[in-house]
Design an enzyme around this catalytic site. Structure first.
Site, mmCIF file in Angstrom:
data_model
loop_
_atom_site.group_PDB
_atom_site.id
_atom_site.type_symbol
_atom_site.label_atom_id
_atom_site.label_comp_id
_atom_site.label_asym_id
_atom_site.label_seq_id
_atom_site.Cartn_x
_atom_site.Cartn_y
_atom_site.Cartn_z
ATOM 1 N N TYR A 144 0.863 -1.181 0.000
ATOM 2 C CA TYR A 144 0.000 0.000 0.000
ATOM 3 C C TYR A 144 0.894 1.224 0.000
ATOM 4 C CZ TYR A 144 -3.387 3.501 1.703
ATOM 5 O OH TYR A 144 -4.171 4.611 1.848
ATOM 6 N N ASP A 239 9.439 2.924 -1.019
ATOM 7 C CA ASP A 239 8.436 3.604 -0.204
ATOM 8 C C ASP A 239 8.747 3.285 1.262
ATOM 9 O OD1 ASP A 239 4.778 3.559 0.052
ATOM 10 O OD2 ASP A 239 6.346 4.556 1.200
ATOM 11 N N LYS A 267 5.206 9.404 8.334
ATOM 12 C CA LYS A 267 5.084 8.883 9.709
ATOM 13 C C LYS A 267 6.165 9.464 10.631
ATOM 14 C CE LYS A 267 2.784 4.791 7.874
ATOM 15 N NZ LYS A 267 1.398 4.755 8.376
HETATM 16 P P1 KE4 Z 1 -0.591 8.497 4.371
HETATM 17 O O1 KE4 Z 1 -1.134 9.190 3.127
HETATM 18 O O2 KE4 Z 1 -1.632 7.681 5.092
HETATM 19 O O3 KE4 Z 1 0.151 9.482 5.300
HETATM 20 O O4 KE4 Z 1 0.559 7.479 3.916
HETATM 21 C C1 KE4 Z 1 0.235 6.506 2.956
HETATM 22 C C2 KE4 Z 1 1.237 5.363 3.048
HETATM 23 C C3 KE4 Z 1 2.226 5.278 2.083
HETATM 24 N N1 KE4 Z 1 3.152 4.289 2.129
HETATM 25 C C4 KE4 Z 1 3.148 3.364 3.128
HETATM 26 C C5 KE4 Z 1 4.187 2.292 3.141
HETATM 27 C C6 KE4 Z 1 2.153 3.420 4.135
HETATM 28 O O5 KE4 Z 1 2.165 2.487 5.131
HETATM 29 C C7 KE4 Z 1 1.178 4.433 4.104
HETATM 30 C C8 KE4 Z 1 0.056 4.528 5.119
HETATM 31 N N2 KE4 Z 1 -0.006 3.471 6.079
HETATM 32 C C9 KE4 Z 1 -1.319 3.160 6.619
HETATM 33 C C10 KE4 Z 1 -1.161 2.042 7.646
HETATM 34 N N3 KE4 Z 1 -0.813 0.830 7.075
HETATM 35 C C11 KE4 Z 1 -1.973 4.364 7.219
HETATM 36 C C12 KE4 Z 1 -3.169 4.053 8.087
HETATM 37 C C13 KE4 Z 1 -4.436 4.525 7.455
HETATM 38 O O6 KE4 Z 1 -4.590 4.396 6.224
HETATM 39 O O7 KE4 Z 1 -5.294 5.001 8.222
#
Ligand code: KE4
Length: 439
Positions: A144, A239, A267
């Site tokens: 993801y 990523d 994060k």
């Molecule tokens: P955000 O747009 O949520 O800040 O980041 C997206 C993203 C991009 N790349 C990786 C490897 C990620 O894990 C994420 C977001 N992680 C999820 C949890 N697995 C965020 C939690 C959520 O979607 O509420």
């Protein structure tokens, strides 16, 4: 465990916000029950509006490597509040954070700050397409990368949790620019490049996957991606939104000794505030506006509050590299003592308990997990004050504020679950659908 106030708030929230949440995985759709509404956090603990206390292994989905409200971050934020919250103009702190990022992640020679991981991966993809003049992207099933239109193809995290293979609202033409392959399959990548190598702009990968649960790369997999992208003139995008500053100060790149062309961060880099980044080789990043023809912008990019939190956390991690050994040891104590009968994957302070006895090496093996038993386990732990991610397809995290006592209590509580006769199968212990109570 009484969650009546959370239930009332959840009912009210659902009238105003889709699913009652501002991010789908928080809605507990795959585990059932009412998500606790959190009132506050401190160290390794969070407290819900009904006064229930939990040991937190979600840590806001990874950012809080120093736990909740670390003094360094709170102090940094207090200082910024004295001078303002956002200017939409360059500030000294942004130069300081950019320098810190480039120092910690050697493959990053230039970096652009943005406000979310999604923005970082979307921008990195656009830069890769603009730099190579090609349109296609390789991603891996179960990974993801945020809700970028073209990457919501066989994605992990919330999509895997909700069982959505592909989302509505993305034109077929966008999805068609993405080649989704099995993670850890070097052969699949070789074939894709042999067939369409001259059209592939980039491979984007979570170097250690967190979004199908924690799945490490097979020996040689990342090196093969590095060699194949170089051979065919495509860019390698790591990523590291989740793994950056989590697995090591230099992220997975430091751990596995692979230099990416572009890296996305999020994060931890924002210390729990909305901040992310993308960066990499100067010859690539110099194509980004206003320097070059690839446009990307953001009103709150580099805002002083988020930047100061990022500087505080990265500065602390840089000055105390020993923390990585500590949190890895704590996580090993947690995962090494989980009873037989499930598969545990761990890399550093990222981990997942997979409810299967088979190895979990890709999405095909992850999705065979017994999610009904995971649901029982999840509620068993939650009702005893242990807060895991509400999905089999997410990673857990340990922070510097998790004590040995926290770990011991978590292991003991998990052991109880596995030893209880009625928890030996999905037919056994069943949490009440809306009120997971235990006698
Ligand atoms: P955000 O747009 O949520 O800040 O980041 C997206 C993203 C991009 N790349 C990786 C490897 C990620 O894990 C994420 C977001 N992680 C999820 C949890 N697995 C965020 C939690 C959520 O979607 O509420």
């Amino acid at each position: 465990m009484n969650r009546s106030k959370s239930e009332a708030l959840f009912a009210a929230a659902q009238k105003l916000i889709p699913g009652g949440v501002n991010s789908p995985v928080r809605a507990y759709r795959s585990v059932g029950g009412t998500p606790p509404f959190i009132a506050r956090g401190d160290g390794s603990r969070i407290y819900d509006v009904d006064g229930n206390e939990y040991i937190d292994y979600v840590l806001s989905w990874g950012p809080l490597i120093l736990g909740h409200r670390p003094p360094q971050v709170i102090e940094a934020l207090r200082e910024v509040l004295e001078i303002g919250t956002s200017f939409g103009a360059p500030t000294e702190r942004e130069v300081d954070l950019a320098a810190l990022i480039c120092e910690c992640v050697p493959s990053i020679e230039m970096v652009r700050l943005v406000s979310s991981g999604t923005e970082a991966t979307m921008s990195a993809l656009r830069v890769a397409r603009g730099f190579t003049g090609r349109d296609l992207t390789i991603k891996f099933e179960g990974c993801y990368h945020g809700h970028v239109d073209s990457l919501l193809v066989k994605a992990g995290s919330g999509m895997a949790t909700l069982g959505i293979a592909d989302t509505a609202g993305v034109p077929e033409s966008f999805a068609a620019t993405t080649i989704a392959l099995p993670f850890n399959s070097i052969e699949a990548v070789e074939i894709a490049f042999r067939e369409r190598g001259d059209k592939i702009a980039a491979v984007i990968v979570e170097p250690v996957v967190g979004n199908m649960g924690c799945v490490p790369p097979r020996d040689g997999f990342l090196k093969a991606l590095r060699d194949l992208t170089a051979k065919y003139g495509a860019l390698l995008i790591f990523d590291e939104v989740m793994t950056g500053f989590r697995l090591a100060l230099g992220g997975a790149q430091e751990l596995y000794g692979i230099k990416a062309d572009l890296t996305t961060l999020g994060k931890i880099v924002g210390g729990g505030l909305p901040l992310a980044a993308y960066g990499g080789r100067a010859d690539i990043m110099s194509k980004v506006a206003p320097l070059g023809p690839i446009y990307q912008a953001g009103t709150l990019s580099g805002n002083p509050l988020a930047v100061s939190a990022g500087i505080a956390v990265l500065g602390y991690l840089k000055a105390h590299p020993e923390v990585y050994e500590t949190i890895e040891k704590r996580t090993a104590q947690l995962t090494a003592n989980i009873p037989e009968g499930i598969t545990v994957n761990r890399v550093g302070s990222m981990f997942t308990f997979f409810f299967t006895t088979d190895p979990v090496v890709d999405w095909e093996s992850a999705k065979r997990c017994d999610t009904a038993r995971f649901k029982q386990f999840f509620h068993w732990m939650l009702d005893r004050g242990i807060y895991f991610a509400p999905s089999q397809f997410e990673a857990g995290f340990v922070s510097t504020s998790h004590s040995e006592q926290d770990i011991a209590r978590t292991v003991d509580t998990a052991k109880e679950f596995f030893e209880r006769a009625d928890c030996q199968s999905a037919a056994g212990y069943q949490p009440a659908p809306h009120l997971p109570q235990l006698e």
